[in-house]
Design an enzyme around this catalytic site. Sequence first.
Site, PDB file in Angstrom:
ATOM      1  N   SER A 273       8.461 -12.526  -5.992  1.00 51.00           N
ATOM      2  CA  SER A 273       8.266 -11.149  -6.548  1.00 51.00           C
ATOM      3  C   SER A 273       9.325 -10.680  -7.619  1.00 51.00           C
ATOM      4  O   SER A 273      10.504 -11.069  -7.234  1.00 51.00           O
ATOM      5  CB  SER A 273       7.797 -10.331  -5.475  1.00 51.00           C
ATOM      6  OG  SER A 273       7.313  -9.164  -5.868  1.00 51.00           O
TER       7      SER A 273
ATOM      8  N   GLN B 263       8.249  -9.542 -16.469  1.00 50.69           N
ATOM      9  CA  GLN B 263       7.686  -8.195 -16.258  1.00 50.69           C
ATOM     10  C   GLN B 263       8.492  -7.130 -16.969  1.00 50.69           C
ATOM     11  O   GLN B 263       9.424  -7.054 -17.126  1.00 50.69           O
ATOM     12  CB  GLN B 263       7.852  -7.990 -14.874  1.00 50.69           C
ATOM     13  CG  GLN B 263       7.356  -6.625 -14.377  1.00 50.69           C
ATOM     14  CD  GLN B 263       7.666  -6.498 -12.914  1.00 50.69           C
ATOM     15  OE1 GLN B 263       8.768  -5.517 -12.564  1.00 50.69           O
ATOM     16  NE2 GLN B 263       6.971  -6.412 -12.064  1.00 50.69           N
TER      17      GLN B 263
ATOM     18  N   TYR C  26       7.141   4.604 -12.104  1.00 48.90           N
ATOM     19  CA  TYR C  26       7.830   4.567 -13.641  1.00 48.90           C
ATOM     20  C   TYR C  26       7.189   5.102 -14.629  1.00 48.90           C
ATOM     21  O   TYR C  26       6.051   6.031 -14.050  1.00 48.90           O
ATOM     22  CB  TYR C  26       8.221   3.237 -13.678  1.00 48.90           C
ATOM     23  CG  TYR C  26       9.084   2.505 -12.881  1.00 48.90           C
ATOM     24  CD1 TYR C  26      10.238   3.250 -12.445  1.00 48.90           C
ATOM     25  CD2 TYR C  26       8.985   1.516 -12.133  1.00 48.90           C
ATOM     26  CE1 TYR C  26      11.295   2.588 -11.478  1.00 48.90           C
ATOM     27  CE2 TYR C  26       9.950   0.948 -11.294  1.00 48.90           C
ATOM     28  CZ  TYR C  26      11.051   1.457 -11.085  1.00 48.90           C
ATOM     29  OH  TYR C  26      11.985   1.106  -9.981  1.00 48.90           O
TER      30      TYR C  26
ATOM     31  N   ARG D 207       0.894  -4.551 -12.526  1.00 47.96           N
ATOM     32  CA  ARG D 207       1.370  -4.270 -11.316  1.00 47.96           C
ATOM     33  C   ARG D 207       0.941  -2.640 -11.103  1.00 47.96           C
ATOM     34  O   ARG D 207       1.541  -1.617 -12.114  1.00 47.96           O
ATOM     35  CB  ARG D 207       2.862  -4.176 -11.153  1.00 47.96           C
ATOM     36  CG  ARG D 207       3.597  -3.666  -9.841  1.00 47.96           C
ATOM     37  CD  ARG D 207       4.906  -4.220  -9.348  1.00 47.96           C
ATOM     38  NE  ARG D 207       4.615  -5.297  -8.587  1.00 47.96           N
ATOM     39  CZ  ARG D 207       5.555  -5.684  -7.529  1.00 47.96           C
ATOM     40  NH1 ARG D 207       6.726  -4.743  -7.566  1.00 47.96           N
ATOM     41  NH2 ARG D 207       5.380  -6.598  -6.733  1.00 47.96           N
TER      42      ARG D 207
ATOM     43  N   ARG E 272      12.283 -10.045  -0.631  1.00 46.56           N
ATOM     44  CA  ARG E 272      13.539 -10.261   0.257  1.00 46.56           C
ATOM     45  C   ARG E 272      13.386 -11.584   0.820  1.00 46.56           C
ATOM     46  O   ARG E 272      14.659 -12.256   0.777  1.00 46.56           O
ATOM     47  CB  ARG E 272      13.569  -9.116   1.204  1.00 46.56           C
ATOM     48  CG  ARG E 272      13.901  -7.741   0.670  1.00 46.56           C
ATOM     49  CD  ARG E 272      13.856  -6.621   1.586  1.00 46.56           C
ATOM     50  NE  ARG E 272      14.135  -5.204   0.952  1.00 46.56           N
ATOM     51  CZ  ARG E 272      13.402  -4.518   0.332  1.00 46.56           C
ATOM     52  NH1 ARG E 272      12.094  -4.835   0.132  1.00 46.56           N
ATOM     53  NH2 ARG E 272      13.622  -3.497  -0.043  1.00 46.56           N
TER      54      ARG E 272
END
Length: 782
Positions: free
Chosen positions: A416, A495, A579, A627, A721
Amino acid sequence: MKITVVGGGPGGLYLALLTKKARPDWTVEVFEQNQADDTFGFGVVFSDETLDEFLSRDKPVFERMREELAYWQDVAIHFKGEEIRIGGNGFCGVSRQTLLTILQERCAQLGVALSFGTTIDPDTIAERFADSDVIVASDGINSRIRETFAEDFRPKTELKQNRFCWMGSSRPMDAFNYFFRETEHGIICAHCYQYQPDRSTWVFEMDEACWQGHGFSEFDEEDSRRRLEAIFAEELEGHPLLLNRSFWRRFPRVFCETWRSGKIAILGDAKASAHFSIGSGTKLAMECAIALSDALVAHEHNGVEAAFEAYDRERRTPCQITQHNADVSLAWFEHMGRSWDLDPLQFAMVVMCRAKSVTYDNLLLRDPGFVQRADDAWYERHWRETGEDVRDIRPTPMFTRFRLRDMELSNRVVMSAMAQYSADENGNPTDWHKVHYGSHAMGGMGLMVTEMTCPSPEARITEGCTGLWSDEHERRWREIVDFVHSHSGAKICMQLGHAGRKGSTQLGWQKADVPIAEESRNWPLVSASPIPFVDGVNAVPAALDRAGMERIRDQFVASTRRAARAGFDMLELHCAHGYLLASFLSPLTNTRSDAYGGPIENRLRWPLEVFSAMRAEWPSERPMSVRVSGTDWKEGGLSEADLLAIATAFHEAGCDLIDVSAGQTVADQEPVYGRMFQTHLAEAVRNVPKIATMAVGAITEPAQINTILHTRRADLVALARPHLWNPFFTHQAAAWYGTRNEAMWPKQYLSGAMQAFREQEKTREKLVDLQKKAAPGRHNLA
């Protein structure tokens, strides 16, 4: 010490007997509004694990229960004329009345004072029990004590959507049965299990439209029995349905912020309810009773407050985990029609894994034969749909190929997007990015997504965010892409995003979401509406006007051209996490009254315009994704209907994949965390409009990836992560499952790959041996 328990259900009685057993000199009393032999309900369910705890706590109760238990290993799922059995589950049922009788008799034997047919008025509880040191509110899901002291307990009760009622039958059973029936008005599920030789529980559940369509009446038990006996005549096998206050209800989901009010502690369903589909209500009450009893005994000299704090510490997290699993299971039953087009084996896999606590690997240990059959069906379907035949290789779903336009991924694992905050002062990728993306590409994932990269300097989150607005940016990104393509089989996605009102902040490891400390270095912000991310902390953004929309749209288009020239395999537009583009989509951040505000169709208008302009410039053979935040985790925010509308609109505009994340829209969000906690959002997009999706959010294990793919919750699975601390996550998973795909490994690492396979094989064998030793059925209850 004197302890008064209000409510003589399993939790209250078990607390009383354990406490009296531990401290015979204490006074323990129980007040129950019903008579001792009143029979409400049918059977309750326990797992092997819970029985272990009962055995260790009070052997006489355990031995009495063991004499009465109906035990089963199998779960049987009946779907479209087929029965699919899954073994190795280890559960048992017992009559609720029998359980109460056992607990009542043990309480009396130990000297607990029992009073039946006694109603306690919560308004007079303090005066009536003035000499009690502790009062335990165990008065059930409709607790009057909880509501009377709501200011302290701070309860939240939510009535869920489905209608259900409890009935019984004389039909015997040798498994826990789920009977799914499609009727002219919708789907009905019967949750069924035996709890004594001549009795089984039948819980019928359906959505409101189905309930209304069949003409059920809330309190007309006889009419409900007649209708359900006709619908489930085949399943009942000539046996009648039995009634016992079998009224139709909607499940009340109860949660209390605190578990004490003065000297009152709350217990059982009064404190937290768990949906019957995971069979944990009584289990939860009795396990909490154990913890409260332990705390009272351990802290008898430290005071009631210390005991209550210990009780909360011990049980708060386990209760929330159980309740969360129950919530997820409940939600699946509310939408079970979304899985109705699946084949029987895949449907059975969905039912078994619906609450996320059971995964692919867990089922492999429980019933490897079932998983083999389910895998066979999955591989067969994959071959028909894609032409890739892996029926002999059997790599597990995560190691099958996936295609979007002309881009074919070697597996379904995605790294990711993760912000690195390591660009230079001009937004250029640095040596850090070369090493980061280059080394991780060696890890075997099918696709890697870059951190959110910005089309202009003022679009950045921080000064350390990468850009794609200059020739130098394009050149450096090209170097990274070329390295990934030359030395790995991974595809790489750029992205692109604009920070909007969340921009001009410090680096992620400094004070996140706080403006840059040196005021002169901050830049002006824009958003859908002039609402700062944190009032008094972040600058108030300017509401973007039409000229600004056109300027930023053209910046995205210019960066799109650069990404194509740099060789990226895929392009993703970031419309999530509050965003800029996301700020138009969410009603929490878009309060506009013009053509870009109001209903979702208007809020979508500009993000769709940006995407469409990018799609027109992006090579047609290469895919694009978007996304989105599936929810804002805040009341008044994005709804599921909004999510489905957003996904459908982007798909119709040429989007190939919806990357479903969640939250981060507002600072005071209230997320519900847990493993795979956002997967249900991807599942909705995948199963309602049936658009290809990518799931993300606390996904940490290969077993979870295979579960998500097997149950059609998503087509790709992204991990963030876990890839930071283990770049070779995918290789490790391949070794675990014995998927020997040498093409995934750089030639330089092949010798290490073989060693990894050998070590993982040894580990897997040890775990299987441990599982066999701890197999269900060890209590010899069958």
